[in-house]
Structures are given as structure tokens and as C-alpha cells.
Scaffold this motif. Sequence first.
Motif, PDB file in Angstrom:
ATOM      1  N   VAL A  90      42.221  22.361  15.672  1.00  0.00           N
ATOM      2  CA  VAL A  90      41.466  23.331  14.605  1.00  0.00           C
ATOM      3  C   VAL A  90      40.621  24.251  15.958  1.00  0.00           C
ATOM      4  O   VAL A  90      39.695  24.464  16.496  1.00  0.00           O
ATOM      5  CB  VAL A  90      40.770  23.775  13.482  1.00  0.00           C
ATOM      6  N   TYR A  91      40.213  22.466  16.444  1.00  0.00           N
ATOM      7  CA  TYR A  91      38.974  22.508  17.203  1.00  0.00           C
ATOM      8  C   TYR A  91      38.596  23.489  18.734  1.00  0.00           C
ATOM      9  O   TYR A  91      38.014  23.814  19.075  1.00  0.00           O
ATOM     10  CB  TYR A  91      39.075  20.969  17.938  1.00  0.00           C
ATOM     11  N   PRO A  92      39.672  23.652  19.095  1.00  0.00           N
ATOM     12  CA  PRO A  92      39.987  23.908  20.025  1.00  0.00           C
ATOM     13  C   PRO A  92      39.922  26.214  20.490  1.00  0.00           C
ATOM     14  O   PRO A  92      39.165  26.372  21.149  1.00  0.00           O
ATOM     15  CB  PRO A  92      41.241  24.229  21.081  1.00  0.00           C
ATOM     16  N   TYR A  93      40.313  26.431  19.038  1.00  0.00           N
ATOM     17  CA  TYR A  93      39.683  26.944  19.044  1.00  0.00           C
ATOM     18  C   TYR A  93      38.623  27.918  18.339  1.00  0.00           C
ATOM     19  O   TYR A  93      37.942  29.056  17.896  1.00  0.00           O
ATOM     20  CB  TYR A  93      40.227  28.142  17.742  1.00  0.00           C
ATOM     21  N   ALA A  94      38.136  26.632  17.509  1.00  0.00           N
ATOM     22  CA  ALA A  94      36.583  26.651  16.911  1.00  0.00           C
ATOM     23  C   ALA A  94      35.610  27.052  17.667  1.00  0.00           C
ATOM     24  O   ALA A  94      35.295  26.432  18.905  1.00  0.00           O
ATOM     25  CB  ALA A  94      36.382  25.880  16.096  1.00  0.00           C
ATOM     26  N   ASP A  95      34.560  28.275  16.972  1.00  0.00           N
ATOM     27  CA  ASP A  95      33.379  28.647  18.142  1.00  0.00           C
ATOM     28  C   ASP A  95      32.176  27.915  18.187  1.00  0.00           C
ATOM     29  O   ASP A  95      31.107  27.957  18.279  1.00  0.00           O
ATOM     30  CB  ASP A  95      32.956  30.477  17.228  1.00  0.00           C
ATOM     31  N   LYS A  96      32.151  27.304  16.319  1.00  0.00           N
ATOM     32  CA  LYS A  96      31.283  26.332  15.733  1.00  0.00           C
ATOM     33  C   LYS A  96      31.767  25.447  15.254  1.00  0.00           C
ATOM     34  O   LYS A  96      32.176  25.273  14.135  1.00  0.00           O
ATOM     35  CB  LYS A  96      29.556  27.751  14.764  1.00  0.00           C
ATOM     36  N   ILE A  97      31.304  24.542  15.399  1.00  0.00           N
ATOM     37  CA  ILE A  97      31.428  23.387  14.219  1.00  0.00           C
ATOM     38  C   ILE A  97      30.111  23.043  12.918  1.00  0.00           C
ATOM     39  O   ILE A  97      29.041  22.823  13.490  1.00  0.00           O
ATOM     40  CB  ILE A  97      31.587  21.769  15.016  1.00  0.00           C
ATOM     41  N   LEU A  98      30.588  22.940  12.287  1.00  0.00           N
ATOM     42  CA  LEU A  98      29.374  22.628  10.842  1.00  0.00           C
ATOM     43  C   LEU A  98      29.840  20.908  10.570  1.00  0.00           C
ATOM     44  O   LEU A  98      30.786  21.208   9.417  1.00  0.00           O
ATOM     45  CB  LEU A  98      29.277  23.304   9.904  1.00  0.00           C
ATOM     46  N   THR A  99      29.172  20.646  11.036  1.00  0.00           N
ATOM     47  CA  THR A  99      30.219  19.325   9.384  1.00  0.00           C
ATOM     48  C   THR A  99      28.714  18.599   8.368  1.00  0.00           C
ATOM     49  O   THR A  99      27.596  19.549   8.061  1.00  0.00           O
ATOM     50  CB  THR A  99      29.381  18.010  10.864  1.00  0.00           C
ATOM     51  N   ILE A 100      29.169  17.598   7.560  1.00  0.00           N
ATOM     52  CA  ILE A 100      28.198  17.491   6.538  1.00  0.00           C
ATOM     53  C   ILE A 100      28.108  15.921   6.493  1.00  0.00           C
ATOM     54  O   ILE A 100      29.202  15.343   6.640  1.00  0.00           O
ATOM     55  CB  ILE A 100      28.818  17.719   4.890  1.00  0.00           C
ATOM     56  N   LYS A 101      27.027  15.533   6.628  1.00  0.00           N
ATOM     57  CA  LYS A 101      26.710  14.646   6.543  1.00  0.00           C
ATOM     58  C   LYS A 101      25.502  14.144   5.823  1.00  0.00           C
ATOM     59  O   LYS A 101      24.741  14.618   6.020  1.00  0.00           O
ATOM     60  CB  LYS A 101      25.845  14.284   8.136  1.00  0.00           C
ATOM     61  N   ASP A 102      25.329  13.509   4.516  1.00  0.00           N
ATOM     62  CA  ASP A 102      24.732  13.020   3.914  1.00  0.00           C
ATOM     63  C   ASP A 102      24.019  14.113   2.812  1.00  0.00           C
ATOM     64  O   ASP A 102      23.212  14.695   3.114  1.00  0.00           O
ATOM     65  CB  ASP A 102      23.631  11.983   4.589  1.00  0.00           C
ATOM     66  N   HIS A 103      24.462  14.673   2.505  1.00  0.00           N
ATOM     67  CA  HIS A 103      24.731  16.289   1.690  1.00  0.00           C
ATOM     68  C   HIS A 103      23.881  17.005   2.294  1.00  0.00           C
ATOM     69  O   HIS A 103      23.445  17.825   2.131  1.00  0.00           O
ATOM     70  CB  HIS A 103      23.854  15.463   0.524  1.00  0.00           C
ATOM     71  N   VAL A 150      24.446  20.043   5.588  1.00  0.00           N
ATOM     72  CA  VAL A 150      25.072  20.637   6.548  1.00  0.00           C
ATOM     73  C   VAL A 150      24.391  20.886   7.714  1.00  0.00           C
ATOM     74  O   VAL A 150      23.532  21.235   8.422  1.00  0.00           O
ATOM     75  CB  VAL A 150      25.528  22.020   6.326  1.00  0.00           C
ATOM     76  N   ILE A 151      25.179  20.399   8.756  1.00  0.00           N
ATOM     77  CA  ILE A 151      24.698  19.646  10.202  1.00  0.00           C
ATOM     78  C   ILE A 151      25.147  20.859  11.429  1.00  0.00           C
ATOM     79  O   ILE A 151      26.638  20.873  11.169  1.00  0.00           O
ATOM     80  CB  ILE A 151      24.550  18.631  10.538  1.00  0.00           C
ATOM     81  N   ASN A 152      24.127  21.681  12.601  1.00  0.00           N
ATOM     82  CA  ASN A 152      25.099  22.077  12.815  1.00  0.00           C
ATOM     83  C   ASN A 152      25.587  21.438  14.513  1.00  0.00           C
ATOM     84  O   ASN A 152      24.908  21.618  15.007  1.00  0.00           O
ATOM     85  CB  ASN A 152      24.717  23.814  13.202  1.00  0.00           C
ATOM     86  N   ASP A 153      26.869  21.448  14.880  1.00  0.00           N
ATOM     87  CA  ASP A 153      27.434  20.872  15.624  1.00  0.00           C
ATOM     88  C   ASP A 153      27.296  21.546  16.862  1.00  0.00           C
ATOM     89  O   ASP A 153      28.619  22.246  17.129  1.00  0.00           O
ATOM     90  CB  ASP A 153      28.198  19.414  15.456  1.00  0.00           C
ATOM     91  N   ASN A 154      26.207  21.339  17.979  1.00  0.00           N
ATOM     92  CA  ASN A 154      27.080  21.888  18.930  1.00  0.00           C
ATOM     93  C   ASN A 154      28.634  21.483  19.103  1.00  0.00           C
ATOM     94  O   ASN A 154      28.484  20.555  19.969  1.00  0.00           O
ATOM     95  CB  ASN A 154      25.541  22.267  19.879  1.00  0.00           C
TER      96      ASN A 154
END
Lengths: 336, 373, 206
Positions: C186-199, C201-205
Amino acid sequence: MTTINYTCFLFKRFIKNKLNLGLILIILIILISMMITNVKSGNDDMQNHLNHFGYSQNYRRSYHNLIQYNNKIMIKSNSQDITNQLSNDNELLNYLYQNNIQYESSSHPTTSYGFMKEANNSYITGFTLLIIIFMIINLFSNNYIERMNISKLLPMNRFKKDFISIIFSFLLYGFLWIIYNVFSYILGLIISGSGSINYPITAFINDIHNGSYVNFGSLIPHMIIIKSMFMLFIACFVYLVIIICKNRIMALFSALFISFGLIISSLLFAPISRIAQWIPFSFFNGNDIVTLVLGHSIDNAKLNYQNGILILGISIVIILIILILKNISVNKIKRI
Amino acid sequence: MTYSQFTIKSILKSKMNIFFLIILPIFTVIFLFVNLSAQKQDTIQYNAQQSYSFNQSEAQHIIKNKKHLKKGEVEVIPEYVMLAKENKAILNGIHKNNWNQVYSKQKEVNNHLNAEGNPASFTHELKRNNLLMDYLKSNHIKSPESESYPTHNLTFNLWMDNFIIPIVLLLVMIFILSNTYCKSYSDKINKDQLMPMSLNQQAFHKLTIGTLGFSIYYFMINVWNLIISSIMVGGIGFNYPYYIHNGKQMQYISLINIYWKAFILQIFSILFITSFIYLVTIIFKKRITVIFINIIALIGLSFCVHIFDFLQGIAKLIPSTYFDTVGIVSNNSMNLINKTSFSSGLMVLIISSAIVMLLIALINKLNTKEGRF
Amino acid sequence: MALEVKNLSISFPHLRVINNFTYQFNQNGLYLFVATNGSGKTSIFRSILGLIHSKNNGITIDDKPMAQMRRSVFYYESSNWFDINMSGMDYLKLIKTQWKSNVKINAVIHFWKMENYVNKSIRKYSLGMKQKLLIALYLISDADYLIMDEINNGLDEDSRKKLLKKLNELSQHKCIIISSHYKDEVYPYADKILTIKDHEVINDNH
């Protein structure tokens, strides 16, 4: 357009579940076996007596003769029980004589109207209630997965959805009731003809302790009204239970336990019988309410048609208010 | 963790099952309060007081209106006066704690009321009450409680065992066991086939857990009933009378004689119910269908035998007849008096449990043969 | 036009799941949630849709509460949610009507090659068939916001490729919020990546 389609979806969901069809089939099988039993049981004592007095030649004259015969026995008898029984018989015979109606066994009827009355006795009505509870819960508990109401995701007003669901359940109950009444009618028609709609039935309308015979046909409108009210009440009640329990098995247990628990308790336990008029489930059998037969058997004269309409009406309104308040409170929480 | 331990944990970790299990203990408390309130209008003292007031006021009313009444209506005055006197004597006996006098006077009242021409049911009640008075007198039991709404430990527990526990326990068993046994099925496939254990072994474990578990539960509910009623009301002697039918004769016997037989019958009922639910589960597999069939076959049939004439003829052979344990042991089961007995109950429950188990084994064998083991 | 989540916190008894998540999902683009199992992706989706209780200062679409904007969002979490007595066609028809969509049912059926089984009851479907039906529901709804939880599970490689291509196409004019175990696909098609760490949600550039 959308509402019609949600209703259609519910209808398809109902039809495509084999269990529901099986449940309807069970009722029909029970009715057939009841009819077979009635046919096999042959003449009752009264019919035998009437035959002895020339029923086949002239049934009106046989009523007259049997009344006179009973009167003679009553004069000689010392037993209060026998006297009561015979005077009761005479009242029936007199009614049949006056209205020119052919006698039919009340315990094993085979004509359409007679059999329909039997098909609406407490056991079959109770069984139908059991089946409709299963059907409604089976239909709507599918909306809950892991206690989440996934039907929320549909772009549809919640009040509208609740309304459609309740009306659908009500119609389903009505459909079931009509099905088995029509089926009973047809069975009777095939076996012994339609019978008389004016056939007398025992009612305790004027005196809760002493029954009298009244015209069955005259009570039908009230029976239909109270039955419809009860159906609507059950539709609302079971829907509320599903919303509260959010789980099929839990909802099934709660609905069965509360409804049948209260019905059976009001029949068996005097303290609960005394307050039965406040329990909406007590009005499950419209026939026994309109005729006050239930009130007579549990010694509660307040278990009548008027109170039934009042209590069922109030119960329906209360449940609807709970549903509305629940929806409003959910909407408020979501807006925080 | 053994298979049995895993199954027990899966039952006890379900909040829903816990909810089902706490219903009966809650009912104990509710019905104790119901009986406490209802019994006030069902004691010798209450009845005597009511009867005394009624007869006295009727007598006074007739005396006052003597001139306007017919001869026949005036003639009953002595009868009213006499009944008022006898009931007053009962009340005096109670105040003086002279219970022998109370029982004798109550019998006198009953005998006066037992006139010719009374409905048979009324005569029957009076005869029954006389027998009770005889029993209470000969066993020197004082201050008897209401027969219909008992509240003391042994009588209340037996009342619960008679009216409440059989039906509620049956419903709870159907829901918990159907729910538990159906967990093995996914899309009608028995997931437990994958366990390194034969289907019969699995059935054995599950039936043992069901039977043993609910027998212990039944025992604990009885203990709970005894504790709660002892604390809130108090105890009663083992020789307290319990109404039975001996053949067609009415009789009062010590209630302890009912206890152990009812307990044994209940345990065998639990064995049959568990086996039957398991059989229905392995045939129908789908939870909602299994629950429905069990409700119809077990609860429905246990009610129907009391209602339908055609079933009463064969009631003796139907296992669900014997779920009414106290009714069977006391020979008071509605419409089934003299049609059943404790020994026939034991026999039918044991044989039908064995037949059900054989059917389970047969179905397991068929499944194994078809490669669906 | 945007889906806004303000200060969303999710917790269960004795368990904190998500802490103070604030984000704005625009009307187009593909948003990929990446996190380990049990970190709270599904809980975020469920709470956005109001299926579970959460603390928040508003979950809105165009500044209107989610409850009023149901037709703009489509979420059907899993093929286990289907009533197995119904057919795929029953669901497709219901969704088309409820979401007042103009997408043609036959076109979607043809696209996912569902002709042979779509009229049969779902109990007869394999996992892949059910998953295709689930995807078809998203396409039929034609909603502006498509929230998909592990939607490519149970699909073969070709189907996954076909799905991603379709999602890429849809993301040009719709907002697609997706979580997936096939992150690399999915990664190549994603415009934004959101990751969850320690409760959190981080906006991963990206």
C-alpha cells in the motif's frame, strides 16, 4: 424509497432464514394435529345426550327435551356440583335453541369458527408468543456485533429505523396470527364447514364468579383490538430488550424470562395474580381478556378489556419514550 | 490445562453465564419477601379473625333487620353466632399460646362448614385442613405458618424447590449449556474435532461438567435458600408437615421425607437435561435452533404433560414429567396424581439418559466413519 | 470539505488505547494507518463512526456531526458482519439504495468477477469471495469517505493489485482511510502515513 428498501431487506432477511420458516411450519403442524385429535375424539357427553333426544331428526327439539330432562334431575339431585353443571348446560341449550344454532363440542370443535376459537387458546397463543420472540430477536440481533450496533452505519434517521423495525415486528406478529387463524378456518371448513360465528362462548363479563353465554361474533372486534395492542407492545418490548442487551442470547433469555416469567407467575402466584392488571404481559390472550375468562380463573376482575387497552397503551408509550430518549442521549454524547 | 478445565473456564469467564447463574440467588431474596408479605393473609389467626368479624357482623345485621327479613333468613342466626364463638375461641387459644385448643377449635369450625351440598373442592379443602390440624396437634407443633407462602428455612426451600427452581434451573441450563456446547461449532463444523481426543471422550467430559456443575449449583442454591431464610425468618423442625397424596388419600408427612427423594430426582433430571442438550447440539449445531428445540422439548413438554389429556396417559414415560421433582415425590404434580412415582421417575430418567447417551455415541460414530471425526 | 477528528481518546476498563488524537482528513487522498496488532487502529475507526464510546471534542464532516453525515462515509469492518443467509446481491442493492449511489451494480460485479456467486447465499462464499463482496460494497456506496480496515486480507496477489489500483484511482477524488498488514504494497500509493506508537497517532511524513 430508502425506507421501503430497508423494509424489503428486513423482509428478505426474515424469509431467507430457514429457522423462521421452520417455526411457522411447527405452528401449522400443531394445528393439524389438534384438528386430527378433535376429529378422532368423537362425540362428547352433551352430544351423546342430544342424540338420545333425537338431535339428528330435529336438533331444536332435542335441546328442548334435554333441558326438561336436566330440570327433572336437578330437582332430585342433592349435589351442588351436579346442579351447577346442569343449569350451566341448560343455559347453553337455551341459547342454542333461541338462536337456532347447531351444537358443537367446545373442547373438541371441528368447524371453522369453533376451531379458530380453540386455536386462540392460551397454549397456542403462548406458543406463538414464544415463536415471535425468537423471530424478532433473530431478525434484529444481527445488527449487533461485539455489542456494537452496526445498523447505525446506515445513512438513515435513527427514529425512522426504530419505527420501521417496530412496525415490521408488529406486522410479522400480525402475519403469524392471521396465518394460523386463516389456516384454522380452512382446516375447519374442509372438515366440518364454517359453523356459526354467533356460537355462544362462556364469558364472565357481568359477574366474575358466574359465567354466562355470550355471542362469540360480538366479541371479535374487541378481541382484534386488544390482540393488536398486545402485538404492538411485544414488538416494542422485544426491540427494547435487543437494544439493551446488544447480544442475541442475552436478549433471547431476557425476553423469554421476563415475558413468560410474568405470564406464568400471574397464573400461579396469588400475590402476582392480584396485580396482574398492571402487567402488560397478562393480556397476551385477547380472547380470555375480552371474555374475562383469565380474570375469573385467577380471581382478578380488573383483568378486563378496558384495563388491557390502558395498560398496553401506557406500556407502548413508555417504551417508545425510552427509545426516543436513548436516541437523543446517544446523539448528544456524539456531539461532545 | 485439561480439556475439562478449559471448558469450565470458558463457562465461568462469560459474563452472560454469570448473569444467568445469579438469577436464582436473587429470586430467593425476592420470593422470600413476596412470601413474607403474602403469608400475612394466610394464617390461622388471620382467617379466624376474618371469619369472626364476618360472622359477628352478619349475625348483628340480621338481628337488627329481623322484622324485614323472611323466616328462613332469620333461622341462620344461631349458625353465625356459633361460628363467631368458635373463631373467637381460636383467637383466644392463639393469645394464650394454647395451640391444642386452636387446632381442636379449627377442626370444629371446619366440620361445621362442611355441610351437605357444598362444592366438592370446598369439602376437599376442609378435609385437608382437618388432617393438617391432626398432624400439628399430634406432633406438638406450635404457631404453624402459611402453607401457600412459607418463609422458614426448610419450608421455604422446599417451596422454592417446588415452584421456582425446576423451571428457572432448566431455563438457565438450556441457555448456558447450549451456548457452551455450540461454541465448538463454526459454520456447522465441529472445531473440537481437531483436538487429539475422541468425540466420545469429549462428550464424556462435557456431560460430566454439565451434570456435576449444575448438581453442585443446585446444592449451593438450596444451601443459599436455607441460609437466607434462616437469617431473615428463622428455622423450623424436620417434622414439620408436608401435604402429599398417598394413593388417592390425602396425608401429611414430615417434610424431611420429601427432601432427599426430591434431591435425588433433581440430580437425575440434571443428568438427563445435560445429555439431551448435548444431543440436540450435535444434531442441530446452530445456537439459536438448539436453544429453541431445547425450550420446546424440555420446558414445553414438561408443561404440556400437565395440560393435555393425551399426554397424561403416557406422562409416566416422559422424562420431562419428572422435572417437577417435589410434585412427583409428594404425588401432588398437577393432573398427574397417582400417575407417577419416585421410583418410576428414577427409572425413566436413568433409562432415557442412557438412551440419549447411546444416541450421542452413535452420532459420534457416524461422524467418525464419514471422516468428520 | 474534510473529516475532522478533535482530541479523540479511547480507553477500555484498565486499558488506555488512544490518547488525544487530532487530525484532519482531506476530501481526497489515501491515508494509511500503520501499527502493530492491538495498537488501536480498528478502535479509531469504530470511534470515528460512533460504534464505540470515546472521549472527543467533535468528529465532524464539513463541521457537521458524523451522525448527520452518514451518507458521506462508508465503513463495513469485516466480512464476518454479513448475515450469511442473505446473498451478495441483497447487500449490494441495500447499499446502493441507502447511499443513493449512481454506481451500477453490474459494473462492479463484472469488475470483481462475482457473476457466478453474487446471487447465492453468503454462507456458500469462500473468504476471498466474501472479501470481494466487502470491497464491492465500498465501490457501490460511492461515499466521499471510505474507511477500510484490513480490506486486502484474504485476497490473492492479483486481486490485491487490482484493489490498490482502484483505490489509487478513487483517491484522486475521494478520501480513503485504510489500515493494512500488507504495508509495503500500500505504501507507494499512500499520500499520508499515520502510525500509532505508545497510544499516540503520529503523522509520519511520507
